[in-house]
Design an enzyme around this catalytic site. Sequence first.
Site, short mmCIF file in Angstrom:
data_model
loop_
_atom_site.label_atom_id
_atom_site.label_comp_id
_atom_site.label_asym_id
_atom_site.label_seq_id
_atom_site.Cartn_x
_atom_site.Cartn_y
_atom_site.Cartn_z
N ARG A 157 -50.11 -12.19 -68.65
CA ARG A 157 -49.22 -12.34 -67.63
C ARG A 157 -49.16 -10.76 -66.90
O ARG A 157 -49.01 -10.91 -65.73
CB ARG A 157 -47.99 -12.66 -68.24
CG ARG A 157 -48.01 -14.10 -68.59
CD ARG A 157 -46.66 -14.46 -69.62
NE ARG A 157 -46.99 -13.74 -70.74
CZ ARG A 157 -46.61 -14.35 -71.92
NH1 ARG A 157 -45.67 -15.28 -72.04
NH2 ARG A 157 -46.66 -13.95 -73.04
N ILE A 158 -48.97 -9.89 -68.03
CA ILE A 158 -48.81 -8.68 -67.41
C ILE A 158 -49.97 -8.15 -66.47
O ILE A 158 -49.97 -7.49 -65.38
CB ILE A 158 -48.30 -7.56 -68.41
CG1 ILE A 158 -47.02 -7.94 -68.95
CG2 ILE A 158 -48.09 -6.07 -67.69
CD1 ILE A 158 -46.76 -7.21 -70.15
N ALA A 237 -50.11 -0.97 -73.56
CA ALA A 237 -50.11 -2.06 -74.56
C ALA A 237 -49.51 -1.65 -75.87
O ALA A 237 -48.36 -1.55 -76.21
CB ALA A 237 -51.26 -2.71 -74.63
N ARG A 238 -50.74 -1.23 -76.78
CA ARG A 238 -50.23 -0.33 -78.13
C ARG A 238 -51.13 0.69 -78.05
O ARG A 238 -52.44 0.33 -77.86
CB ARG A 238 -50.23 -1.46 -79.05
CG ARG A 238 -48.97 -2.55 -79.22
CD ARG A 238 -47.61 -2.03 -79.50
NE ARG A 238 -46.75 -3.06 -79.54
CZ ARG A 238 -45.76 -3.30 -78.51
NH1 ARG A 238 -46.10 -2.93 -77.21
NH2 ARG A 238 -44.91 -4.37 -78.61
N GLU A 267 -45.29 6.40 -83.04
CA GLU A 267 -44.11 6.71 -82.32
C GLU A 267 -43.03 6.74 -83.16
O GLU A 267 -42.72 6.10 -83.94
CB GLU A 267 -44.07 5.26 -81.50
CG GLU A 267 -45.44 4.97 -80.50
CD GLU A 267 -45.12 4.01 -79.38
OE1 GLU A 267 -43.90 3.19 -79.38
OE2 GLU A 267 -46.00 3.52 -78.56
N HIS A 286 -42.94 5.11 -74.22
CA HIS A 286 -42.82 3.64 -74.18
C HIS A 286 -41.79 2.84 -73.52
O HIS A 286 -40.99 2.21 -73.91
CB HIS A 286 -42.85 3.06 -75.71
CG HIS A 286 -43.22 1.86 -76.06
ND1 HIS A 286 -43.93 1.22 -77.19
CD2 HIS A 286 -43.27 0.70 -75.48
CE1 HIS A 286 -44.35 0.33 -77.13
NE2 HIS A 286 -43.77 -0.24 -76.17
N ILE A 287 -41.65 3.11 -72.26
CA ILE A 287 -40.71 2.74 -71.14
C ILE A 287 -41.33 1.68 -70.44
O ILE A 287 -40.70 1.23 -69.38
CB ILE A 287 -40.25 4.14 -70.30
CG1 ILE A 287 -41.31 4.62 -69.78
CG2 ILE A 287 -39.61 4.88 -71.46
CD1 ILE A 287 -40.84 5.81 -68.61
C1 GLV Z 1 -42.98 -3.72 -75.51
O1 GLV Z 1 -44.17 -2.82 -75.58
C2 GLV Z 1 -43.31 -4.98 -75.75
O2 GLV Z 1 -44.05 -5.36 -76.29
O3 GLV Z 1 -42.13 -5.50 -75.37
C1 GLV Z 2 -48.50 -10.07 -72.71
O1 GLV Z 2 -47.89 -10.60 -73.70
C2 GLV Z 2 -48.30 -10.54 -71.47
O2 GLV Z 2 -47.46 -10.79 -70.95
O3 GLV Z 2 -49.45 -10.03 -70.90
#
Ligand code: GLV
Ligand code: GLV
Length: 322
Positions: A157-158, A237-238, A267, A286-287
């Site tokens: 999605r992101i 992401a991570r 973190e 991480h914002i």
């Molecule tokens: C942030 O990193 C989340 O996973 O919402």
């Molecule tokens: C990850 O979970 C996304 O929404 O891309």
Amino acid sequence: MKKQLFITRKLPSHIIEPLHTYYNIVEWPEEEVVMPREKLLAAVKDCEALWVTLADQVDAELLAYAPNLKIVSTLSVGFNNIDMNALRGRGIIATNTPDVLTDTTADLVFALLLATARRIPEAERYLREGKWQGWYPLQLVGKDVGGATIGIIGLGRIGQAVAKRALGFDMKVLYHNRNRKLAEEERYGFHYRALEDLLQESDFVVVMTPYSKETEGLIGERELALMQEDAVLINVARGGIVNETALYDALKNNKLWAAGLDVFEQEPVALQHPLLTLPNVVALPHIGSASLQTRTAMMNLNVQALLAYAQGETILNRVDRY
Ligand code: GLV
Ligand code: GLV
């Protein structure tokens, strides 16, 4: 009888208000400080419901301290902080906060893209440190974002929201994903690439995959070496997906132009971390999802899940079934 809910962070009282009808709520009283592990283990003893942040690890050890636990809600879309196998063993439900943070996080990817490409933090420091003596042609010159090639690793999605923003900048959009997204290729002109090809062809590489055993260290020395010397790496992401030592070496030895990082292996990242010594690293705490609207919407999704559980209704955003 009310159920026991433990919340690992102080949250706005108006947000948790609806939960009081069904739950006795105990909260860690700190808003900014992560709960120490031993305190968390002691606190979950009686709780049936647990509301955590991405900084709290929910694993077999914690479950052993929480014999009554039935539902865990995490205030994040990523749920690598939860050991799903351990949960499944006990049939514990887990929920996360997807969708509501997609656009906000994609905006931050673009903020990092522009900030690294145009050296925004460095330029701001230059001005504030009194180094600005006048205009000159090659002063703080950066890279163009418009028309460049972006390679998105993980077209979820992101990732798709990032890709759509990139189209507005006339960028060529490459992606790598476990499954081809043929409908998106057709509709938006995104191009699928093998990881190696994406790394070689992209001016900007954006890491967007979930964090798991499969993606741990996905971007290491070999992958960074495939990237162009004037390319930029963005990770929202991570931290563990990118090998930080390899990234430092690549940036230090001019094998990479810049990196934009919203996440780190540890973190909060230590101020002495080698990456923070480099001027071509733009580092954020991480914002990704940090807009007031989005953080509010995320907390409300956790509230909805906890209410649905208490009322015996269908619980949305379950991740324990993956
Ligand atoms: C942030 O990193 C989340 O996973 O919402
Ligand atoms: C990850 O979970 C996304 O929404 O891309």
